[in-house]
Design an enzyme around this catalytic site. Structure first.
Site, PDB file in Angstrom:
ATOM      1  N   TYR A  15     -13.931  -2.591  10.899  1.00 19.43           N
ATOM      2  CA  TYR A  15     -12.567  -2.084  10.680  1.00 19.43           C
ATOM      3  C   TYR A  15     -11.752  -2.234  11.966  1.00 19.43           C
ATOM      4  CZ  TYR A  15      -8.849   1.397  10.022  1.00 19.43           C
ATOM      5  OH  TYR A  15      -7.631   2.049   9.947  1.00 19.43           O
TER       6      TYR A  15
ATOM      7  N   ASN B  77       1.418  -2.260   5.328  1.00 22.25           N
ATOM      8  CA  ASN B  77       0.754  -0.963   5.442  1.00 22.25           C
ATOM      9  C   ASN B  77      -0.596  -0.913   4.739  1.00 22.25           C
ATOM     10  OD1 ASN B  77       0.716   2.169   5.693  1.00 22.25           O
ATOM     11  ND2 ASN B  77       0.551   1.788   3.492  1.00 22.25           N
TER      12      ASN B  77
ATOM     13  N   GLY C 281       0.813  -1.215   0.000  1.00 25.41           N
ATOM     14  CA  GLY C 281       0.000   0.000   0.000  1.00 25.41           C
ATOM     15  C   GLY C 281       0.838   1.252   0.000  1.00 25.41           C
ATOM     16  N   ALA C 282       1.950   1.217  -0.741  1.00 24.70           N
ATOM     17  CA  ALA C 282       2.941   2.305  -0.681  1.00 24.70           C
ATOM     18  C   ALA C 282       2.748   3.353  -1.764  1.00 24.70           C
ATOM     19  CB  ALA C 282       4.354   1.722  -0.774  1.00 24.70           C
TER      20      ALA C 282
ATOM     21  N   ASP D 295      -3.004  -7.206  -5.288  1.00 16.59           N
ATOM     22  CA  ASP D 295      -4.023  -7.145  -4.252  1.00 16.59           C
ATOM     23  C   ASP D 295      -3.565  -8.019  -3.094  1.00 16.59           C
ATOM     24  OD1 ASP D 295      -6.239  -7.378  -2.637  1.00 16.59           O
ATOM     25  OD2 ASP D 295      -7.547  -8.241  -4.168  1.00 16.59           O
TER      26      ASP D 295
ATOM     27  N   ALA E  74     -10.862  -5.842  12.458  1.00 14.29           N
ATOM     28  CA  ALA E  74      -9.838  -6.304  11.525  1.00 14.29           C
ATOM     29  C   ALA E  74      -8.455  -5.831  11.948  1.00 14.29           C
ATOM     30  CB  ALA E  74     -10.163  -5.810  10.113  1.00 14.29           C
ATOM     31  N   LYS E  75      -8.368  -4.590  12.388  1.00 18.86           N
ATOM     32  CA  LYS E  75      -7.071  -4.049  12.817  1.00 18.86           C
ATOM     33  C   LYS E  75      -6.605  -4.706  14.123  1.00 18.86           C
ATOM     34  CE  LYS E  75      -5.949  -1.051   9.629  1.00 18.86           C
ATOM     35  NZ  LYS E  75      -4.710  -1.206   8.841  1.00 18.86           N
TER      36      LYS E  75
ATOM     37  N   ARG F 151       0.751   5.891  -1.866  1.00 19.26           N
ATOM     38  CA  ARG F 151       0.442   7.245  -1.396  1.00 19.26           C
ATOM     39  C   ARG F 151       0.427   7.256   0.137  1.00 19.26           C
ATOM     40  NH1 ARG F 151      -6.070   8.178  -2.353  1.00 19.26           N
ATOM     41  NH2 ARG F 151      -6.794   6.317  -1.238  1.00 19.26           N
TER      42      ARG F 151
END
Length: 266
Positions: A170, A97, A19-20, A70, A173-174, A22
């Site tokens: 969320y 990330n 997820g790099a 993905d 999940a975290k 942005r």
């Protein structure tokens, strides 16, 4: 004392950041490149974003590769790790990330929990939890034989305190990603692998810019923080750099809160 990726052997200087493309992930990739990473592999679900960040990494003197994949797709992740190992050798640093706050199919913003469809939950769990599981497994398969590794998972204070107003899944999940990372710390210690989390509070990124720019929202949010400002990607990247460095070699299974004092715990 300056913090750098001085690690044992070349593997310690090969890093992959998911997820790099942005925001926080972009800043982590650039920070690792600035502080000694020989290779910074840029993963993102958007190829254009990944390529743009990879160009920035090259300008900092590190080798790089942009990979669109993905993280929720086990086959795509396996292919990504196989390709990077063939090109650069074993991975030394993984930063999990990649994450989403709401389902990509939900274009109307975050809805109350009781109005959400189960497909929305599946998207959140797929990226925020299973994405971490998929990538960590790929990293461990390379790190264990090499006898070295640093794994850092970006989580959220939503997972520590339990956020509501549509953020329930969320949060779960975290929290699950953090629990999984602690288990990986127990598994990886014998192989010289550390695994830790960085838990973020409200951080100013492209994904949150519009929400945090609202003056009414901003005042309400900042009232919950001891340090009266929003976090910046550089705050997160500095914590990740430390946990990936040799200075943090005896730290594992921990969650470092980078949150301006939003939540306090012993």
């Amino acid at each position: 004392m300056a913090v750098s990726l001085v690690g044992t052997g070349v593997a310690a200087k090969v890093a992959l950041v998911t997820g790099a493309g942005r925001g926080v992930g972009q800043q982590i990739a650039l920070t690792l490149a600035e502080h000694g990473a020989r290779v910074v592999i840029v993963n993102d679900s958007d190829a254009d974003r990944a390529n743009q960040v990879a160009d920035q990494v090259r300008m900092l003197g590190a080798d790089t590769l942009a990979i669109q994949a993905d993280v929720g797709d086990p086959e795509a992740v396996a292919e990504m790790f196989a390709h990077t190992a063939q090109r650069f050798g074993p991975l030394g640093v993984l930063v999990n990330n990649a994450g989403i706050r709401t389902s990509p199919t939900n274009t109307g913003g975050i809805r109350p929990f009781l109005q959400q469809e189960t497909t929305e939950w599946e998207s959140l769990l797929r990226v925020n939890f299973l994405g971490v599981v998929n990538c960590t497994r790929g990293a461990l398969e390379q790190m264990a034989p090499a006898g070295y590794g640093r794994i850092v998972t970006i989580v959220s204070d939503a997972g520590r305190v339990g956020a509501t107003h549509g953020m329930e899944v969320y949060s779960g999940a975290k929290a699950g990603a953090a629990g999984f990372t602690r288990a990986v710390a127990r598994l990886g210690g014998r192989f010289g692998i550390t695994a830790n989390c960085v838990s973020l509070g409200a951080t100013r990124t492209p994904a949150t810019a519009e929400e945090l720019a609202d003056e009414e929202v901003g005042v309400k949010v900042l009232a919950q923080y001891i340090v009266r400002r929003f976090g910046e990607p550089t705050d997160a990247a500095a914590a990740v750099l430390f946990l990936c460095s040799e200075s943090a070699g005896w730290i594992t299974g921990q969650t470092l809160a980078v949150n301006g004092g939003f939540s306090l715990a012993l």
